[in-house]
Design a protein around this motif. Structure first.
Motif, PDB file in Angstrom:
ATOM      1  N   ILE A  85       7.590 -13.184   6.195  1.00 16.48           N
ATOM      2  CA  ILE A  85       6.868 -13.563   4.978  1.00 16.48           C
ATOM      3  C   ILE A  85       7.258 -14.974   4.550  1.00 16.48           C
ATOM      4  CG2 ILE A  85       6.590 -13.062   2.517  1.00 16.48           C
ATOM      5  CD1 ILE A  85       6.954 -10.081   3.234  1.00 16.48           C
ATOM      6  N   LEU A  86       8.562 -15.261   4.592  1.00 16.80           N
ATOM      7  CA  LEU A  86       9.027 -16.603   4.228  1.00 16.80           C
ATOM      8  C   LEU A  86       8.421 -17.659   5.134  1.00 16.80           C
ATOM      9  CD1 LEU A  86      12.831 -16.383   3.328  1.00 16.80           C
ATOM     10  CD2 LEU A  86      10.905 -16.853   1.819  1.00 16.80           C
ATOM     11  N   GLU A  87       8.368 -17.391   6.429  1.00 13.92           N
ATOM     12  CA  GLU A  87       7.805 -18.365   7.367  1.00 13.92           C
ATOM     13  C   GLU A  87       6.326 -18.608   7.085  1.00 13.92           C
ATOM     14  OE1 GLU A  87       9.339 -20.237   9.509  1.00 13.92           O
ATOM     15  OE2 GLU A  87      11.246 -19.348   8.904  1.00 13.92           O
ATOM     16  N   ILE A  88       5.598 -17.544   6.787  1.00  8.31           N
ATOM     17  CA  ILE A  88       4.168 -17.675   6.482  1.00  8.31           C
ATOM     18  C   ILE A  88       3.955 -18.507   5.232  1.00  8.31           C
ATOM     19  CG2 ILE A  88       2.124 -16.395   5.723  1.00  8.31           C
ATOM     20  CD1 ILE A  88       3.044 -14.109   7.581  1.00  8.31           C
ATOM     21  N   VAL A  89       4.753 -18.233   4.189  1.00  6.72           N
ATOM     22  CA  VAL A  89       4.591 -18.970   2.930  1.00  6.72           C
ATOM     23  C   VAL A  89       4.997 -20.431   3.108  1.00  6.72           C
ATOM     24  CG1 VAL A  89       5.287 -19.095   0.516  1.00  6.72           C
ATOM     25  CG2 VAL A  89       4.929 -16.873   1.585  1.00  6.72           C
ATOM     26  N   LYS A  90       6.045 -20.681   3.905  1.00 10.51           N
ATOM     27  CA  LYS A  90       6.453 -22.064   4.180  1.00 10.51           C
ATOM     28  C   LYS A  90       5.309 -22.844   4.820  1.00 10.51           C
ATOM     29  CE  LYS A  90      11.427 -21.469   5.044  1.00 10.51           C
ATOM     30  NZ  LYS A  90      12.465 -21.567   6.111  1.00 10.51           N
ATOM     31  N   GLU A  91       4.629 -22.198   5.789  1.00  7.59           N
ATOM     32  CA  GLU A  91       3.578 -22.884   6.541  1.00  7.59           C
ATOM     33  C   GLU A  91       2.273 -23.000   5.764  1.00  7.59           C
ATOM     34  OE1 GLU A  91       3.152 -20.570  10.040  1.00  7.59           O
ATOM     35  OE2 GLU A  91       5.136 -21.047  10.839  1.00  7.59           O
ATOM     36  N   SER A  92       1.934 -21.953   4.995  1.00  3.91           N
ATOM     37  CA  SER A  92       0.589 -21.880   4.419  1.00  3.91           C
ATOM     38  C   SER A  92       0.543 -21.822   2.904  1.00  3.91           C
ATOM     39  CB  SER A  92      -0.142 -20.642   4.976  1.00  3.91           C
ATOM     40  OG  SER A  92      -0.095 -20.616   6.373  1.00  3.91           O
ATOM     41  N   GLY A  93       1.686 -21.881   2.245  1.00  5.47           N
ATOM     42  CA  GLY A  93       1.699 -21.735   0.793  1.00  5.47           C
ATOM     43  C   GLY A  93       1.036 -22.897   0.074  1.00  5.47           C
ATOM     44  N   PRO A  94       0.480 -22.699  -1.139  1.00  7.04           N
ATOM     45  CA  PRO A  94       0.424 -21.380  -1.796  1.00  7.04           C
ATOM     46  C   PRO A  94      -0.551 -20.442  -1.105  1.00  7.04           C
ATOM     47  CG  PRO A  94      -0.759 -22.997  -3.099  1.00  7.04           C
ATOM     48  CD  PRO A  94      -0.114 -23.756  -1.986  1.00  7.04           C
ATOM     49  N   ILE A  95      -0.163 -19.188  -1.041  1.00  9.55           N
ATOM     50  CA  ILE A  95      -0.957 -18.184  -0.341  1.00  9.55           C
ATOM     51  C   ILE A  95      -0.869 -16.874  -1.112  1.00  9.55           C
ATOM     52  CG2 ILE A  95       1.010 -17.628   1.156  1.00  9.55           C
ATOM     53  CD1 ILE A  95      -0.985 -16.948   3.369  1.00  9.55           C
ATOM     54  N   THR A  96      -1.980 -16.157  -1.186  1.00 12.23           N
ATOM     55  CA  THR A  96      -2.002 -14.910  -1.947  1.00 12.23           C
ATOM     56  C   THR A  96      -1.335 -13.779  -1.172  1.00 12.23           C
ATOM     57  OG1 THR A  96      -4.124 -14.199  -1.037  1.00 12.23           O
ATOM     58  CG2 THR A  96      -4.177 -15.593  -3.019  1.00 12.23           C
ATOM     59  N   GLY A  97      -0.968 -12.736  -1.898  1.00 17.53           N
ATOM     60  CA  GLY A  97      -0.364 -11.572  -1.263  1.00 17.53           C
ATOM     61  C   GLY A  97      -1.309 -10.919  -0.280  1.00 17.53           C
ATOM     62  N   GLU A  98      -2.616 -10.931  -0.605  1.00 15.08           N
ATOM     63  CA  GLU A  98      -3.602 -10.336   0.289  1.00 15.08           C
ATOM     64  C   GLU A  98      -3.655 -11.074   1.624  1.00 15.08           C
ATOM     65  OE1 GLU A  98      -4.040 -10.997  -2.852  1.00 15.08           O
ATOM     66  OE2 GLU A  98      -4.363  -9.001  -3.725  1.00 15.08           O
ATOM     67  N   HIS A  99      -3.604 -12.403   1.575  1.00 12.49           N
ATOM     68  CA  HIS A  99      -3.649 -13.182   2.813  1.00 12.49           C
ATOM     69  C   HIS A  99      -2.385 -12.998   3.640  1.00 12.49           C
ATOM     70  CE1 HIS A  99      -6.838 -16.005   0.893  1.00 12.49           C
ATOM     71  NE2 HIS A  99      -7.410 -15.027   1.598  1.00 12.49           N
ATOM     72  N   ILE A 100      -1.233 -12.868   2.946  1.00 11.39           N
ATOM     73  CA  ILE A 100       0.015 -12.599   3.681  1.00 11.39           C
ATOM     74  C   ILE A 100      -0.086 -11.254   4.379  1.00 11.39           C
ATOM     75  CG2 ILE A 100       2.495 -12.200   3.474  1.00 11.39           C
ATOM     76  CD1 ILE A 100       2.460 -14.031   1.003  1.00 11.39           C
ATOM     77  N   ALA A 101      -0.616 -10.247   3.671  1.00  9.63           N
ATOM     78  CA  ALA A 101      -0.765  -8.909   4.244  1.00  9.63           C
ATOM     79  C   ALA A 101      -1.692  -8.942   5.453  1.00  9.63           C
ATOM     80  CB  ALA A 101      -1.298  -7.943   3.183  1.00  9.63           C
ATOM     81  N   ASP A 102      -2.778  -9.705   5.362  1.00  3.33           N
ATOM     82  CA  ASP A 102      -3.712  -9.814   6.485  1.00  3.33           C
ATOM     83  C   ASP A 102      -3.025 -10.422   7.702  1.00  3.33           C
ATOM     84  OD1 ASP A 102      -5.722  -8.722   4.989  1.00  3.33           O
ATOM     85  OD2 ASP A 102      -6.623 -10.647   4.435  1.00  3.33           O
ATOM     86  N   ARG A 103      -2.198 -11.452   7.483  1.00  2.00           N
ATOM     87  CA  ARG A 103      -1.508 -12.119   8.595  1.00  2.00           C
ATOM     88  C   ARG A 103      -0.566 -11.157   9.312  1.00  2.00           C
ATOM     89  NH1 ARG A 103      -0.986 -17.837   7.613  1.00  2.00           N
ATOM     90  NH2 ARG A 103       0.553 -17.919   9.306  1.00  2.00           N
ATOM     91  N   LEU A 104      -0.008 -10.200   8.557  1.00  2.14           N
ATOM     92  CA  LEU A 104       0.951  -9.255   9.130  1.00  2.14           C
ATOM     93  C   LEU A 104       0.320  -7.915   9.487  1.00  2.14           C
ATOM     94  CD1 LEU A 104       3.967  -9.895   6.717  1.00  2.14           C
ATOM     95  CD2 LEU A 104       3.725 -10.689   9.065  1.00  2.14           C
ATOM     96  N   ASN A 105      -1.016  -7.807   9.274  1.00  2.00           N
ATOM     97  CA  ASN A 105      -1.735  -6.553   9.541  1.00  2.00           C
ATOM     98  C   ASN A 105      -1.146  -5.377   8.753  1.00  2.00           C
ATOM     99  OD1 ASN A 105      -3.566  -7.686  11.474  1.00  2.00           O
ATOM    100  ND2 ASN A 105      -1.911  -7.623  13.008  1.00  2.00           N
ATOM    101  N   LEU A 106      -0.839  -5.657   7.496  1.00  2.00           N
ATOM    102  CA  LEU A 106      -0.291  -4.630   6.616  1.00  2.00           C
ATOM    103  C   LEU A 106      -1.102  -4.583   5.338  1.00  2.00           C
ATOM    104  CD1 LEU A 106       3.501  -5.515   6.998  1.00  2.00           C
ATOM    105  CD2 LEU A 106       2.347  -3.543   8.012  1.00  2.00           C
ATOM    106  N   THR A 107      -0.879  -3.537   4.529  1.00  2.00           N
ATOM    107  CA  THR A 107      -1.557  -3.448   3.237  1.00  2.00           C
ATOM    108  C   THR A 107      -0.759  -4.218   2.185  1.00  2.00           C
ATOM    109  OG1 THR A 107      -0.392  -1.439   2.567  1.00  2.00           O
ATOM    110  CG2 THR A 107      -2.417  -1.154   3.841  1.00  2.00           C
ATOM    111  N   ARG A 108      -1.453  -4.603   1.139  1.00  2.00           N
ATOM    112  CA  ARG A 108      -0.796  -5.321   0.034  1.00  2.00           C
ATOM    113  C   ARG A 108       0.287  -4.442  -0.587  1.00  2.00           C
ATOM    114  NH1 ARG A 108       1.608  -7.619  -3.302  1.00  2.00           N
ATOM    115  NH2 ARG A 108       0.921  -9.158  -4.842  1.00  2.00           N
ATOM    116  N   ALA A 109       0.028  -3.136  -0.707  1.00  2.00           N
ATOM    117  CA  ALA A 109       0.988  -2.217  -1.313  1.00  2.00           C
ATOM    118  C   ALA A 109       2.272  -2.143  -0.487  1.00  2.00           C
ATOM    119  CB  ALA A 109       0.374  -0.825  -1.447  1.00  2.00           C
ATOM    120  N   THR A 110       2.136  -2.218   0.829  1.00  2.00           N
ATOM    121  CA  THR A 110       3.313  -2.162   1.694  1.00  2.00           C
ATOM    122  C   THR A 110       4.213  -3.382   1.489  1.00  2.00           C
ATOM    123  OG1 THR A 110       2.057  -0.942   3.368  1.00  2.00           O
ATOM    124  CG2 THR A 110       4.096  -2.000   4.089  1.00  2.00           C
ATOM    125  N   LEU A 111       3.588  -4.531   1.239  1.00  2.00           N
ATOM    126  CA  LEU A 111       4.347  -5.776   1.082  1.00  2.00           C
ATOM    127  C   LEU A 111       4.933  -5.971  -0.313  1.00  2.00           C
ATOM    128  CD1 LEU A 111       2.416  -8.607   2.950  1.00  2.00           C
ATOM    129  CD2 LEU A 111       4.403  -7.325   3.677  1.00  2.00           C
TER     130      LEU A 111
END
Length: 220
Positions: free
Chosen positions: A24-50
């Protein structure tokens, strides 16, 4: 695993990040600001899981979140986060009640007071109740070794006087007061406030107070 300082209010504790939190930290470093939904999509997980992972990273200070903007990386190290939290601790939150005696009290009575109050340092006040001196165990021991009559020897003869007294104020940072204790190699500081004609004694800060402060933070 990355060492992290977890902060919530004034709570400080060491934890370790799991693999998903590192990703998650690596994704936010590269693409931030980024929403929780987009982070979840990148990891193939649900927003609730994250949600728990994002909460930990945000409370730890590695991420910050803005409404309708998303998460972004703060770039702060664990050391920086610890420093920030230390700067939230003030003397007034951890000081204890001072044990004060008059400058005309005998050395014998001062020794009795020290034992009865179970303290290692006594503060001496003048007739106007202002800080006049400090008495340590060493001062009293030194006087006891001599051949003088302790019942008739006043403490103002052996005490450390102003301006050689190291003190602190209620609004001083706890870490700055701790530095004074270490640099001067003393066990306690009088906590004072300015008053007409001198310094009024309003508390005491000891190595024990500071130790309790850090232990409390760790336990919480």
């Amino acid at each position: 695993m990355w060492p992290v300082i977890e902060t919530y209010g004034q709570v400080v504790s060491q934890i370790e990040l799991n693999k998903r939190q590192e990703l998650i930290l690596e994704i936010v470093k590269e693409s931030g600001p980024i929403t929780g939904e987009h982070i979840a999509d990148r990891l193939n997980l649900t927003r609730a899981t994250l949600r728990p992972d994002l909460a930990i990273l945000t409370m730890a200070g590695f991420l910050d979140a803005r409404p309708r903007v998303g998460y972004f990386y703060t770039g702060k190290s664990g050391t920086q986060l610890l420093t920030e939290n230390l700067k939230k601790l003030f003397v007034k939150d951890y000081q204890s009640i001072p044990v004060v005696i008059s400058e005309n009290v005998s050395v014998y009575d001062a020794i009795c007071t020290m034992f009865l109050e179970d303290v290692g340092t006594l503060f001496v006040a003048d007739g106007a109740s202002h800080l006049a001196g400090v008495l340590s165990r060493k001062d009293l021991l030194r006087a006891s070794i001599g051949k003088q009559d302790l019942n008739h020897l006043p403490v103002n003869i052996i005490m450390t006087r102003m301006p050689n007294i190291t003190f602190c104020e209620r609004d001083d940072l706890l870490i700055e007061a701790a530095k004074k204790l270490i640099e001067r190699q003393i066990d306690a500081l009088p906590v004072v406030k300015e008053s007409p004609g001198g310094l009024e004694i309003v508390g005491r800060l000891t190595k024990t107070n500071i130790t309790k402060a850090f232990v409390t933070l760790a336990d919480e």
